[in-house]
Design an enzyme around this catalytic site. Structure first.
Site, PDB file in Angstrom:
ATOM      1  N   CYS A  93       1.013  -1.354   0.087  1.00 19.09           N
ATOM      2  CA  CYS A  93       0.080  -0.010  -0.008  1.00 19.09           C
ATOM      3  C   CYS A  93       0.762   1.251  -0.183  1.00 19.09           C
ATOM      4  O   CYS A  93       0.320   2.261  -0.519  1.00 19.09           O
ATOM      5  CB  CYS A  93      -0.883  -0.020   1.132  1.00 19.09           C
ATOM      6  SG  CYS A  93      -2.099  -1.461   1.431  1.00 19.09           S
ATOM      7  N   ARG A 113      -7.751  -4.600  -3.380  1.00 15.65           N
ATOM      8  CA  ARG A 113      -7.096  -3.335  -4.099  1.00 15.65           C
ATOM      9  C   ARG A 113      -8.084  -3.172  -4.967  1.00 15.65           C
ATOM     10  O   ARG A 113      -8.029  -3.805  -6.215  1.00 15.65           O
ATOM     11  CB  ARG A 113      -5.634  -3.518  -4.718  1.00 15.65           C
ATOM     12  CG  ARG A 113      -4.787  -3.953  -3.459  1.00 15.65           C
ATOM     13  CD  ARG A 113      -3.359  -3.864  -3.956  1.00 15.65           C
ATOM     14  NE  ARG A 113      -2.475  -4.375  -2.987  1.00 15.65           N
ATOM     15  CZ  ARG A 113      -2.140  -3.878  -1.850  1.00 15.65           C
ATOM     16  NH1 ARG A 113      -2.562  -2.432  -1.629  1.00 15.65           N
ATOM     17  NH2 ARG A 113      -1.494  -4.432  -0.812  1.00 15.65           N
TER      18      ARG A 113
HETATM   19  C1  BEZ Z   1       0.549  -4.665   2.038  1.00 12.41           C
HETATM   20  O1  BEZ Z   1       1.758  -5.016   1.857  1.00 12.41           O
HETATM   21  O2  BEZ Z   1       0.012  -3.380   1.441  1.00 12.41           O
HETATM   22  C2  BEZ Z   1      -0.421  -5.614   2.517  1.00 12.41           C
HETATM   23  C3  BEZ Z   1       0.026  -7.033   2.370  1.00 12.41           C
HETATM   24  C4  BEZ Z   1      -0.863  -7.920   2.499  1.00 12.41           C
HETATM   25  C5  BEZ Z   1      -2.023  -7.711   3.228  1.00 12.41           C
HETATM   26  C6  BEZ Z   1      -2.505  -6.336   3.411  1.00 12.41           C
HETATM   27  C7  BEZ Z   1      -1.459  -5.229   2.824  1.00 12.41           C
END
Ligand code: BEZ
Length: 244
Positions: A57, A135
């Site tokens: 993110c 996402r």
């Molecule tokens: C992330 O790295 O943004 C992420 C990875 C797994 C679950 C939620 C967020």
């Protein structure tokens, strides 16, 4: 087998391409928001992310911010959403502004604590997580109509070249009344919409426009220069930025 009644299906229907973007009021890191009304006359990329303070993110927020001025030239605003609270969003975007290679995030981030907005938009995919959004990307036009939807899982960051390409392609399709072929990038030939009835088909057969590369009655290409596209979309001179 479906065992729910039609009413429930209608009540739970998530918005799809061609639907009006569902209206909501929300608190954001930039203050209150009335969506999509606050964006009337503008394109909007409305996207969700699973969590604050997570690596994928963070890379996406930096990338969105880096591209913000290019989106702005295309009359396109960004609105982010996650289920976190405003203090968490603020702390995270502050951390992003302080880190090496970070960015000052200026687009609004919605705090969707009760997941109401995320559920309305189908951003929560229960089998993946019933508490955090996937996402999702909704590309919404100046009339508040949803024009494209993308979903990515939590572990995979979005492709920003494709998000930019979709915005440019949809605006090009609208502005020049053309269709957009597979893997198109600005500067490549576009498609002349196929005849929709016998009348149009007869006209098409009689009047072959010059520059049209017709492979079949239903598949005709024509050139469209990227300068012409960017002049129209950005209302600027031919020095306007090209798609990356
Ligand atoms: C992330 O790295 O943004 C992420 C990875 C797994 C679950 C939620 C967020």
């Amino acid at each position: 087998m479906f065992n729910i009644c039609d009413d429930e299906i209608v009540a739970n229907k998530m918005p799809l391409i061609g639907d009006t973007a569902p209206e909501f009021h929300a608190q954001t890191t930039n203050g209150p928001l009335h969506f999509p009304h606050d964006y009337a006359g503008k394109w909007v990329i409305f996207f969700s992310h699973p969590s604050d303070f997570t690596p994928v993110c963070t890379t996406e927020f930096i990338r969105f911010q880096e591209l913000l001025s290019q989106f702005d030239e295309l009359n396109t605003d960004l609105v982010a959403l996650s289920v976190g609270a405003i203090p968490s969003h603020l702390a995270w975007i502050h951390a992003i502004s302080e880190m090496d290679g970070g960015a000052k995030i200026t687009f609004p981030v919605i705090a969707d604590m009760d997941t109401d907005i995320a559920r309305t938009y189908g951003m929560i995919h229960d089998s993946s997580s019933d508490t955090h959004a996937v996402r999702a990307v909704f590309i919404i036009d100046p009339m508040g109509i949803i024009r494209a939807i993308l979903y990515y899982p939590a572990v995979l960051g979005r492709n920003f070249t494709e998000i930019m390409r979709i915005v440019v392609a949809l605006q090009t399709a609208d502005a020049f009344r053309v269709a957009i072929p597979a893997d198109w990038v600005p500067g490549e030939h576009v498609l002349v919409p196929a005849p929709q009835n016998t009348n149009e088909l007869n006209k098409f057969a009689k009047k072959r426009e010059k520059n049209i590369d017709s492979r079949a009655w239903f598949l005709s290409y024509k050139p469209l220069a990227s300068d012409t596209i960017y002049e129209r979309l950005t209302q600027k001179s031919s020095g306007a930025k090209k798609n990356k």
